[in-house]
Motif scaffolding. Structure first.
Motif, short mmCIF file in Angstrom:
data_model
loop_
_atom_site.label_atom_id
_atom_site.label_comp_id
_atom_site.label_asym_id
_atom_site.label_seq_id
_atom_site.Cartn_x
_atom_site.Cartn_y
_atom_site.Cartn_z
N SER A 238 31.71 39.48 40.05
CA SER A 238 32.94 39.46 38.98
C SER A 238 32.88 40.44 38.12
CB SER A 238 32.41 37.94 38.35
OG SER A 238 32.39 37.14 39.32
N ASP A 239 33.92 40.80 37.47
CA ASP A 239 33.90 41.81 36.36
C ASP A 239 33.37 40.99 35.12
OD1 ASP A 239 34.25 44.26 37.56
OD2 ASP A 239 36.62 43.85 37.74
N ALA A 240 33.85 39.89 34.88
CA ALA A 240 33.80 39.21 33.49
C ALA A 240 33.87 37.67 33.95
CB ALA A 240 35.17 39.44 32.93
N CYS A 241 32.91 37.04 32.88
CA CYS A 241 33.03 35.55 33.20
C CYS A 241 33.30 35.06 31.58
CB CYS A 241 31.59 35.14 33.68
SG CYS A 241 31.36 33.45 33.42
N SER A 242 34.45 34.46 31.52
CA SER A 242 34.81 34.17 30.15
C SER A 242 35.57 32.95 29.91
CB SER A 242 35.36 35.50 29.43
OG SER A 242 36.08 36.40 30.27
N TRP A 243 35.66 32.78 28.56
CA TRP A 243 36.66 31.43 28.17
C TRP A 243 38.19 32.01 28.25
CZ3 TRP A 243 34.41 27.05 29.00
CH2 TRP A 243 33.01 26.60 28.52
N TYR A 244 39.09 31.25 28.87
CA TYR A 244 40.24 31.56 28.88
C TYR A 244 41.23 30.39 27.88
CZ TYR A 244 39.70 35.35 31.82
OH TYR A 244 39.60 36.42 32.35
N ASN A 245 42.23 30.68 27.42
CA ASN A 245 42.86 29.51 26.90
C ASN A 245 43.77 29.00 27.96
OD1 ASN A 245 42.49 29.88 24.03
ND2 ASN A 245 43.92 31.53 24.23
N LEU A 246 44.00 27.74 28.11
CA LEU A 246 44.51 27.07 29.08
C LEU A 246 46.12 27.45 29.49
CD1 LEU A 246 43.45 23.04 28.79
CD2 LEU A 246 42.83 24.87 30.79
N GLY A 247 46.72 27.85 28.37
CA GLY A 247 48.09 28.47 28.24
C GLY A 247 48.15 29.68 28.86
N ASP A 248 47.53 30.52 28.67
CA ASP A 248 47.70 31.98 29.26
C ASP A 248 46.47 32.50 29.72
OD1 ASP A 248 46.06 32.21 27.29
OD2 ASP A 248 47.25 33.67 26.09
N ARG A 249 46.24 32.01 31.21
CA ARG A 249 45.12 32.49 31.97
C ARG A 249 45.28 33.09 33.04
NH1 ARG A 249 46.16 26.98 33.12
NH2 ARG A 249 46.64 26.65 35.31
N GLY A 250 46.64 33.46 33.45
CA GLY A 250 46.85 34.46 34.65
C GLY A 250 46.90 33.77 35.87
N THR A 251 47.05 34.45 36.95
CA THR A 251 47.21 33.83 38.40
C THR A 251 45.54 33.55 38.84
OG1 THR A 251 48.87 35.59 38.49
CG2 THR A 251 47.99 34.20 40.64
N MET A 252 45.50 32.46 39.75
CA MET A 252 44.22 32.18 40.29
C MET A 252 44.15 32.38 41.76
SD MET A 252 43.27 29.17 37.46
CE MET A 252 41.60 28.95 38.01
N VAL A 253 42.96 32.40 42.19
CA VAL A 253 43.08 32.55 43.62
C VAL A 253 42.95 31.00 44.48
CG1 VAL A 253 41.25 34.50 43.54
CG2 VAL A 253 40.36 32.07 43.67
N LEU A 254 43.38 31.35 45.40
CA LEU A 254 43.39 29.90 46.40
C LEU A 254 44.20 28.77 45.80
CD1 LEU A 254 39.59 29.98 47.54
CD2 LEU A 254 41.51 30.94 48.88
N ASP A 255 43.71 27.60 45.95
CA ASP A 255 44.24 26.31 45.29
C ASP A 255 43.63 26.24 44.04
OD1 ASP A 255 41.91 25.66 46.17
OD2 ASP A 255 42.61 23.75 47.21
#
Lengths: 259, 259
Positions: free
Chosen positions: A143-160
């Motif tokens: 991983s490049d980063a491990c961080s806290w994201y807002n639930l509303g704007d977190r971008g696309t996620m892998v798999l399911d």
């Protein structure tokens, strides 16, 4: 907080077939709350435009719970986190083996390791709620980063992983209705508006002040401290703490469990 | 109710490695209620003095839910049962591989098949609550009998099946506090004492009549029918039915979920 040496994780995965049970994986949904913000801990995968829940596999002599705790430590640096299993995700199409192998190659994972990842995995989801100001996440070698994201704007996620995250959020919100929440998140002494804010942030909606107070008092988990918040301009609010004995009892039985 | 031909199941297990995912199993805890008795559906294993939950394995293209429904059909003849996953059991010592192989040989399972059973299995528990007077269980080729047992005197169980059963019972009792129960178990028109008896049987304790009625009315899931039970000597009790719309809403949200 320690993190397993990155090369060790790589080595472990190179010999995945030897170290891990086939077909079984786990994914950790770690919610973080602080100062009325609810966030989610995600990994930014190397050379991929997508985010992932910290996930991993099960060693031959581990329970699923032990595997989840080890995985979270190795992949994010978080230790001593209480993780609760909540659901098994077993759609045979939850992962496309070809896409998964391609992604892994982009991330620099060698061919031998990528081959093992092509099999079907049934994944057990774990969730947790922590104070994000008290932990210090660190990315692993994938991983490049491990961080806290807002639930509303977190971008696309892998798999399911988006589905797993949404399911966990539903479980967390249901838990609010049946179990007390807030210990380890609020300061030892807190005001009722602070407690209400915690509930409102997780439920993502405003609550009626009077209903909220009537309901939390009915649980018998609050201790009134006969003490006010100092340093407040006017109308200083009273302070409360959790009655830990009652709190733990309610945790075990469910808040309104009595017939 | 149909049952897969016994020889087919045997054939399936002879080729277990080909048909099933390694390391993953499932166990079904089917509770049966009728006329104020709570029972549990168990298999009496051939040539063994122990009982077992109906359990099985997962085919390559099945979800866990599909595998549980197929397993229950093959092993007990029960069809169209709604099964709910509740917990993963993953203690590496939950099964002693040698004992398991010996048991299987006693049951007449051939050596090749027994070998596959020696591996470690992580098991997903499913549970269900049905009217035991409406189903007709039948044993599979590995069992002498498939029948309803009283919870109190059911004899010794294989592996960790007693622990899985106890855990399911705890989940069922917790569910009573947060979800409505009774639809498909009670007749379409029922009396409040009948409903209370259902709750009392599952909780295994007496409930206060007045508290019980106040609580179930507060859920808004009951419809008063303005009709009395006929054929009763004196003080004929009023009849009720479930308001299905409210019942389903409560199932989804949890009975007292509103803040």
């Amino acid at each position: 907080m320690g993190n397993r040496n990155g090369e060790d994780i790589g080595q472990l995965l190179d010999d995945a077939e030897k170290h891990f049970l086939a077909h079984i994986s786990l994914d950790c949904v770690v919610f973080g709350w602080h100062a009325n913000e609810l966030k989610i801990l995600l990994l930014k995968m190397k050379n991929l435009d997508r985010l992932a829940l910290p996930g991993g596999f099960v060693m031959h002599q581990e329970t699923m719970e032990e595997a989840a705790i080890r995985t979270l430590r190795e992949r994010t640096g978080l230790e001593n986190i209480f993780l609760q299993q909540f659901q098994v995700f077993s759609d045979p199409l939850r992962s496309d083996p070809e896409n998964r192998a391609k992604d892994l190659e982009k991330m620099g994972v060698n061919r031998k390791r990528a081959a093992w990842f092509r099999q079907r995995f049934i994944s057990l989801g774990f969730y947790s709620l922590v104070d994000f100001s008290k932990v210090d996440p660190r990315p692993d070698i994938f991983s490049d980063a491990c961080s806290w994201y807002n639930l509303g704007d977190r971008g696309t996620m892998v798999l399911d992983h988006d589905h797993i995250l949404q399911t966990a959020l539903g479980v967390l919100r249901t838990q609010l209705n049946h179990q007390p929440i807030g210990y380890n998140l609020l300061p030892r002494k807190f005001t009722l508006p602070e407690l209400q804010k915690l509930y409102e942030t997780i439920l993502d909606r405003k609550l009626d002040r009077r209903n909220f107070q009537r309901k939390v008092f009915s649980y018998g988990i609050l201790r009134s401290l006969d003490e006010k918040r100092t340093g407040v301009a006017h109308k200083a609010p009273y302070l409360y703490s959790f009655d830990l004995r009652q709190y733990q009892k309610a945790l075990k039985l469910g808040l309104q469990g009595g017939w």
